[in-house]
Design a protein around this motif. Sequence first.
Motif, PDB file in Angstrom:
ATOM      1  N   GLN A   1     -11.984  -4.308   2.760  1.00 17.69           N
ATOM      2  CA  GLN A   1     -11.388  -3.329   3.573  1.00 17.69           C
ATOM      3  C   GLN A   1     -10.184  -3.465   2.288  1.00 17.69           C
ATOM      4  OE1 GLN A   1     -10.235  -3.894   7.615  1.00 17.69           O
ATOM      5  NE2 GLN A   1      -8.812  -2.245   7.570  1.00 17.69           N
ATOM      6  N   VAL A   2      -9.329  -2.698   2.148  1.00 20.20           N
ATOM      7  CA  VAL A   2      -7.811  -3.562   1.601  1.00 20.20           C
ATOM      8  C   VAL A   2      -6.804  -3.926   2.166  1.00 20.20           C
ATOM      9  CG1 VAL A   2      -6.428  -1.939  -0.555  1.00 20.20           C
ATOM     10  CG2 VAL A   2      -9.467  -1.295  -0.600  1.00 20.20           C
ATOM     11  N   MET A   3      -6.425  -1.966   2.860  1.00 21.79           N
ATOM     12  CA  MET A   3      -5.631  -2.897   3.854  1.00 21.79           C
ATOM     13  C   MET A   3      -5.490  -3.525   5.220  1.00 21.79           C
ATOM     14  SD  MET A   3      -2.388  -1.724   2.112  1.00 21.79           S
ATOM     15  CE  MET A   3      -2.388  -0.763  -0.024  1.00 21.79           C
ATOM     16  N   CYS A   4      -4.895  -4.659   5.822  1.00 18.10           N
ATOM     17  CA  CYS A   4      -5.443  -4.946   6.592  1.00 18.10           C
ATOM     18  C   CYS A   4      -4.701  -5.221   7.522  1.00 18.10           C
ATOM     19  CB  CYS A   4      -6.130  -6.283   6.084  1.00 18.10           C
ATOM     20  SG  CYS A   4      -7.589  -6.746   5.058  1.00 18.10           S
ATOM     21  N   ALA A   5      -4.717  -5.959   8.419  1.00 21.89           N
ATOM     22  CA  ALA A   5      -3.681  -5.679   9.610  1.00 21.89           C
ATOM     23  C   ALA A   5      -2.370  -6.474   9.420  1.00 21.89           C
ATOM     24  CB  ALA A   5      -4.191  -6.614  11.254  1.00 21.89           C
ATOM     25  N   LYS A   6      -2.340  -7.757   8.461  1.00 21.88           N
ATOM     26  CA  LYS A   6      -1.468  -8.655   8.252  1.00 21.88           C
ATOM     27  C   LYS A   6      -0.974  -7.874   7.000  1.00 21.88           C
ATOM     28  CE  LYS A   6      -3.830 -12.809  10.096  1.00 21.88           C
ATOM     29  NZ  LYS A   6      -4.527 -14.163   9.482  1.00 21.88           N
ATOM     30  N   ARG A  11       0.922  -1.885   3.503  1.00 15.92           N
ATOM     31  CA  ARG A  11       0.560  -0.337   3.544  1.00 15.92           C
ATOM     32  C   ARG A  11       1.083   1.072   3.486  1.00 15.92           C
ATOM     33  NH1 ARG A  11      -2.111  -1.631   9.620  1.00 15.92           N
ATOM     34  NH2 ARG A  11      -2.689   0.526   9.296  1.00 15.92           N
ATOM     35  N   ALA A  12       2.523   0.681   3.425  1.00 18.05           N
ATOM     36  CA  ALA A  12       3.219   1.823   2.176  1.00 18.05           C
ATOM     37  C   ALA A  12       2.139   2.305   0.933  1.00 18.05           C
ATOM     38  CB  ALA A  12       4.381   1.894   2.163  1.00 18.05           C
ATOM     39  N   ASN A  13       1.538   1.870   0.536  1.00 18.56           N
ATOM     40  CA  ASN A  13       0.516   2.812  -0.962  1.00 18.56           C
ATOM     41  C   ASN A  13      -0.641   3.235  -0.473  1.00 18.56           C
ATOM     42  OD1 ASN A  13       1.942   0.714  -3.428  1.00 18.56           O
ATOM     43  ND2 ASN A  13       2.016  -0.737  -1.550  1.00 18.56           N
ATOM     44  N   MET A  14      -0.169   4.429  -0.484  1.00 17.18           N
ATOM     45  CA  MET A  14      -0.851   5.422   0.171  1.00 17.18           C
ATOM     46  C   MET A  14      -2.356   5.714  -1.436  1.00 17.18           C
ATOM     47  SD  MET A  14       0.850   8.584   1.689  1.00 17.18           S
ATOM     48  CE  MET A  14       2.391   8.964   0.631  1.00 17.18           C
ATOM     49  N   LEU A  15      -2.099   4.524  -2.834  1.00 19.76           N
ATOM     50  CA  LEU A  15      -2.869   4.614  -3.331  1.00 19.76           C
ATOM     51  C   LEU A  15      -2.758   3.395  -4.120  1.00 19.76           C
ATOM     52  CD1 LEU A  15      -1.967   8.158  -5.274  1.00 19.76           C
ATOM     53  CD2 LEU A  15      -4.095   7.755  -3.793  1.00 19.76           C
ATOM     54  N   VAL A  16      -3.723   3.109  -5.132  1.00 21.58           N
ATOM     55  CA  VAL A  16      -3.897   1.605  -5.384  1.00 21.58           C
ATOM     56  C   VAL A  16      -3.910   1.870  -6.754  1.00 21.58           C
ATOM     57  CG1 VAL A  16      -4.208  -0.816  -5.709  1.00 21.58           C
ATOM     58  CG2 VAL A  16      -4.101   0.110  -3.253  1.00 21.58           C
ATOM     59  N   TYR A  17      -2.835   1.556  -8.070  1.00 22.90           N
ATOM     60  CA  TYR A  17      -3.947   2.406  -9.062  1.00 22.90           C
ATOM     61  C   TYR A  17      -4.512   1.121  -9.528  1.00 22.90           C
ATOM     62  CZ  TYR A  17      -1.189   6.750  -8.155  1.00 22.90           C
ATOM     63  OH  TYR A  17      -0.477   7.472  -7.485  1.00 22.90           O
ATOM     64  N   GLU A  18      -5.030   1.377 -10.759  1.00 22.50           N
ATOM     65  CA  GLU A  18      -5.127   0.229 -11.659  1.00 22.50           C
ATOM     66  C   GLU A  18      -4.728   0.762 -13.755  1.00 22.50           C
ATOM     67  OE1 GLU A  18      -8.966  -2.145 -11.946  1.00 22.50           O
ATOM     68  OE2 GLU A  18      -9.543  -0.388 -12.174  1.00 22.50           O
TER      69      GLU A  18
END
Length: 128
Positions: A1-6, A11-18
């Motif tokens: 899971q990328v976005m955890c409860a903590k 979590r404001a990131n709707m996309l993660v880039y590389e």
Amino acid sequence: QVMCAKSSNLRANMLVYEQIGERALPGKVVLVENGDLGQYNRANRSLHHFVENSLPVVLSIVLNTPVFPAQAFGLTCLFALGRIAHQIGYSTKKGYGAHALGFMLATLSSEALAGLLLVAALKAFGVL
């Protein structure tokens, strides 16, 4: 899971880039979380949520108003108040979590509008 409860403001990131290519740096590229830029990013995410979730509410308002005018008006006002609270809460320095009250108000009012549509449809088809 990328976005955890903590993950909080991450979590404001709707996309993660590389980065890719010969000179790519390791790691991922995400939105700024803190300070004025973080507030700006979260405010834009809140607006994006509004845009993607508002069409069903608008249609519910239009279809409910002739049948349930007072209820539709009250729920529309509650939805607007909830979205304003969501926008303000999410764009504060605290960010994630501060938008919960607005989210709850907007969600409850939009679902109540949908419920009124169901009642009207069931009455129209003679089920109620």
